[in-house]
Design an enzyme around this catalytic site. Structure first.
Site, PDB file in Angstrom:
ATOM      1  N   GLU A 216       0.803  -1.216   0.000  1.00 24.89           N
ATOM      2  CA  GLU A 216       0.000   0.000   0.000  1.00 24.89           C
ATOM      3  C   GLU A 216       0.846   1.281   0.000  1.00 24.89           C
ATOM      4  O   GLU A 216       0.357   2.350   0.327  1.00 24.89           O
ATOM      5  CB  GLU A 216      -0.943  -0.013   1.206  1.00 24.89           C
ATOM      6  CG  GLU A 216      -1.950  -1.139   1.152  1.00 24.89           C
ATOM      7  CD  GLU A 216      -2.880  -1.155   2.352  1.00 24.89           C
ATOM      8  OE1 GLU A 216      -3.724  -0.251   2.456  1.00 24.89           O
ATOM      9  OE2 GLU A 216      -2.748  -2.064   3.174  1.00 24.89           O
TER      10      GLU A 216
ATOM     11  N   SER B 128      -6.691  -2.566   1.984  1.00 26.13           N
ATOM     12  CA  SER B 128      -7.009  -2.056   0.653  1.00 26.13           C
ATOM     13  C   SER B 128      -7.471  -3.143  -0.315  1.00 26.13           C
ATOM     14  O   SER B 128      -7.281  -3.039  -1.526  1.00 26.13           O
ATOM     15  CB  SER B 128      -5.806  -1.310   0.045  1.00 26.13           C
ATOM     16  OG  SER B 128      -5.586  -0.110   0.742  1.00 26.13           O
TER      17      SER B 128
ATOM     18  N   TYR C 228      -9.322   3.720  -4.992  1.00 26.27           N
ATOM     19  CA  TYR C 228      -8.332   4.782  -5.148  1.00 26.27           C
ATOM     20  C   TYR C 228      -8.273   5.431  -6.527  1.00 26.27           C
ATOM     21  O   TYR C 228      -7.719   6.509  -6.661  1.00 26.27           O
ATOM     22  CB  TYR C 228      -6.946   4.246  -4.768  1.00 26.27           C
ATOM     23  CG  TYR C 228      -6.916   3.729  -3.350  1.00 26.27           C
ATOM     24  CD1 TYR C 228      -7.151   4.583  -2.273  1.00 26.27           C
ATOM     25  CD2 TYR C 228      -6.696   2.384  -3.074  1.00 26.27           C
ATOM     26  CE1 TYR C 228      -7.153   4.116  -0.978  1.00 26.27           C
ATOM     27  CE2 TYR C 228      -6.689   1.916  -1.767  1.00 26.27           C
ATOM     28  CZ  TYR C 228      -6.917   2.777  -0.730  1.00 26.27           C
ATOM     29  OH  TYR C 228      -6.917   2.308   0.560  1.00 26.27           O
TER      30      TYR C 228
ATOM     31  N   ARG D 295     -12.435   3.380  11.118  1.00 22.38           N
ATOM     32  CA  ARG D 295     -13.579   3.232  10.214  1.00 22.38           C
ATOM     33  C   ARG D 295     -13.966   1.762  10.130  1.00 22.38           C
ATOM     34  O   ARG D 295     -13.104   0.912   9.898  1.00 22.38           O
ATOM     35  CB  ARG D 295     -13.235   3.741   8.817  1.00 22.38           C
ATOM     36  CG  ARG D 295     -14.451   3.990   7.924  1.00 22.38           C
ATOM     37  CD  ARG D 295     -14.079   4.190   6.473  1.00 22.38           C
ATOM     38  NE  ARG D 295     -13.864   2.916   5.808  1.00 22.38           N
ATOM     39  CZ  ARG D 295     -12.771   2.596   5.147  1.00 22.38           C
ATOM     40  NH1 ARG D 295     -11.756   3.449   5.074  1.00 22.38           N
ATOM     41  NH2 ARG D 295     -12.667   1.414   4.582  1.00 22.38           N
TER      42      ARG D 295
ATOM     43  N   ASP E 187     -16.300  -1.266   8.342  1.00 24.34           N
ATOM     44  CA  ASP E 187     -16.987  -1.609   7.097  1.00 24.34           C
ATOM     45  C   ASP E 187     -18.039  -2.682   7.350  1.00 24.34           C
ATOM     46  O   ASP E 187     -17.825  -3.601   8.164  1.00 24.34           O
ATOM     47  CB  ASP E 187     -15.978  -2.113   6.064  1.00 24.34           C
ATOM     48  CG  ASP E 187     -14.953  -1.049   5.681  1.00 24.34           C
ATOM     49  OD1 ASP E 187     -15.285   0.146   5.818  1.00 24.34           O
ATOM     50  OD2 ASP E 187     -13.847  -1.422   5.256  1.00 24.34           O
TER      51      ASP E 187
ATOM     52  N   GLU F 257     -14.792  -5.469   9.136  1.00 22.93           N
ATOM     53  CA  GLU F 257     -13.499  -5.177   9.760  1.00 22.93           C
ATOM     54  C   GLU F 257     -13.460  -3.733  10.208  1.00 22.93           C
ATOM     55  O   GLU F 257     -14.288  -2.921   9.798  1.00 22.93           O
ATOM     56  CB  GLU F 257     -12.352  -5.439   8.781  1.00 22.93           C
ATOM     57  CG  GLU F 257     -12.384  -4.559   7.546  1.00 22.93           C
ATOM     58  CD  GLU F 257     -11.252  -4.872   6.576  1.00 22.93           C
ATOM     59  OE1 GLU F 257     -10.389  -5.713   6.904  1.00 22.93           O
ATOM     60  OE2 GLU F 257     -11.218  -4.272   5.495  1.00 22.93           O
TER      61      GLU F 257
ATOM     62  N   ASN G 130     -10.837  -0.452  10.307  1.00 22.04           N
ATOM     63  CA  ASN G 130      -9.602   0.115   9.754  1.00 22.04           C
ATOM     64  C   ASN G 130      -9.061   1.133  10.753  1.00 22.04           C
ATOM     65  O   ASN G 130      -9.677   2.173  10.982  1.00 22.04           O
ATOM     66  CB  ASN G 130      -9.893   0.802   8.425  1.00 22.04           C
ATOM     67  CG  ASN G 130     -10.460  -0.150   7.391  1.00 22.04           C
ATOM     68  OD1 ASN G 130      -9.716  -0.804   6.685  1.00 22.04           O
ATOM     69  ND2 ASN G 130     -11.781  -0.226   7.307  1.00 22.04           N
TER      70      ASN G 130
ATOM     71  N   GLY H 129      -7.773   5.551   4.967  1.00 20.33           N
ATOM     72  CA  GLY H 129      -7.119   6.359   3.946  1.00 20.33           C
ATOM     73  C   GLY H 129      -7.431   7.836   4.095  1.00 20.33           C
ATOM     74  O   GLY H 129      -8.518   8.219   4.520  1.00 20.33           O
TER      75      GLY H 129
END
Length: 308
Positions: free
Chosen positions: A16, A142, A211, A250, A252, A269, A271, A275
């Site tokens: 990443e 990612s 992205y 964050r 998901d 999960e 994070n 990002g």
């Protein structure tokens, strides 16, 4: 504020790296605009010496993937006693290991999809569960290495057992939950708004969807019933707390509402290092709450500490 020296840790050597460089540059620019003295640090394996030479007041961790969000860099910063952003050693290590994170979340009463951790070689031989299911590396971010096995596939994709696989020998196999991709940020222990992510080119929110410019559309606030919306916010906070996260995180989710509002909602999960690129979700959520990008990263710097 203006006298504080912030080292923005970026780049590194995980898959990443490009995302981290983009996140780090965006954060560095915003922090400079906020009046901080900023040094961009492209992290190498000699990062401890780099930081000792710089002696920053705060490290802004914009690294992604292994070594950057798995407790490794956090341990170095603890050892050097440099206050840093985001979660600490234990929470970072837990959240990065999808199998362990799922155990903690389930014990806290957070709904998760059926799944198991196993060797990728065992998966490659025959279906480990009835398809459709998802195979994902236990320690990547990612969406690297994520494989969706569809219902009509007679055997697992050969890439999982091949020499070309670059994501470790341990994977998580998880029941595929159809439906909508939803995500919710947490800042300072409080939920931000819920975003629905719609990938444009693919049915799956993969690396390019995340992205690439125009790779996905983000609908904020997500068009959900108040009950489901609040439930997602509550679960995001519960995941943040149960794993011991700090700063910004964050979570998901997948939500299958094809057969009614109650549907099936599962947490995927958390994070710990979301990002921070121009197309990233948490900056959008913060903006929707009236928090500018400059104010968001400034808050993260002021929230930094050791022993997180």
């Amino acid at each position: 504020m203006g006298s504080r020296h912030v080292a923005v840790l970026m780049g590194g050597f995980s898959s990443e790296r490009p995302v981290s460089l983009s996140s780090g540059n965006a954060c560095a620019i915003a922090l400079e605009e906020a009046g901080y003295k900023v040094t961009r640090v492209d992290v190498s394996r000699d990062v401890a010496s780099q930081l000792l030479a710089l002696r920053p007041d705060v490290a802004f961790n914009a690294l992604h993937g292994p070594y950057g969000e798995d407790g490794s860099i956090q341990g170095i910063l603890e050892y050097l006693q440099i206050p840093y952003t985001h979660s600490g050693v234990l929470a970072s290590a837990l959240a990065m290991d999808k199998g362990q994170a799922k155990k903690v979340a389930a014990a806290a009463g957070i709904p998760t999809a059926f799944g198991k951790v196993m060797s990728r070689f065992d998966v490659a031989g025959e279906h480990p569960v009835a398809p459709p299911y998802v195979v994902k590396p236990v320690r990547e971010g990612s969406s690297f290495g994520v494989v969706i096995v569809k219902e009509d596939q007679s055997h697992p994709p050969q890439i999982i057992g091949s020499a070309d696989w670059r994501y470790g020998d341990t994977v998580m196999v998880e029941k595929y939950v159809a439906g909508r991709e939803l995500t919710c940020g947490v800042m300072d222990g409080k939920a931000l708004d819920v975003t629905e992510v719609v990938a444009k080119a693919n049915s799956f929110y993969d690396y390019d969807s995340k992205y690439a410019e125009g790779g996905s559309s983000h609908i904020i606030p997500a068009p959900l019933s108040p009950k489901i919306y609040q439930k997602i916010q509550d679960l995001a906070v519960k995941a943040h707390e149960s794993l011991g996260c700090r700063g910004v995180s964050r979570s998901d989710f997948r939500y299958d509402d094809r057969f009614g509002e109650e549907g099936e909602l599962v947490w995927l999960e958390v994070n710990t290092q979301p990002g921070m690129t121009p197309t990233s979700l948490v900056p959008e959520m913060a903006a929707h709450a009236g928090i500018s990008f400059k104010d968001l990263v400034s808050w993260m710097v002021e929230d930094a500490s050791c022993e997180r």
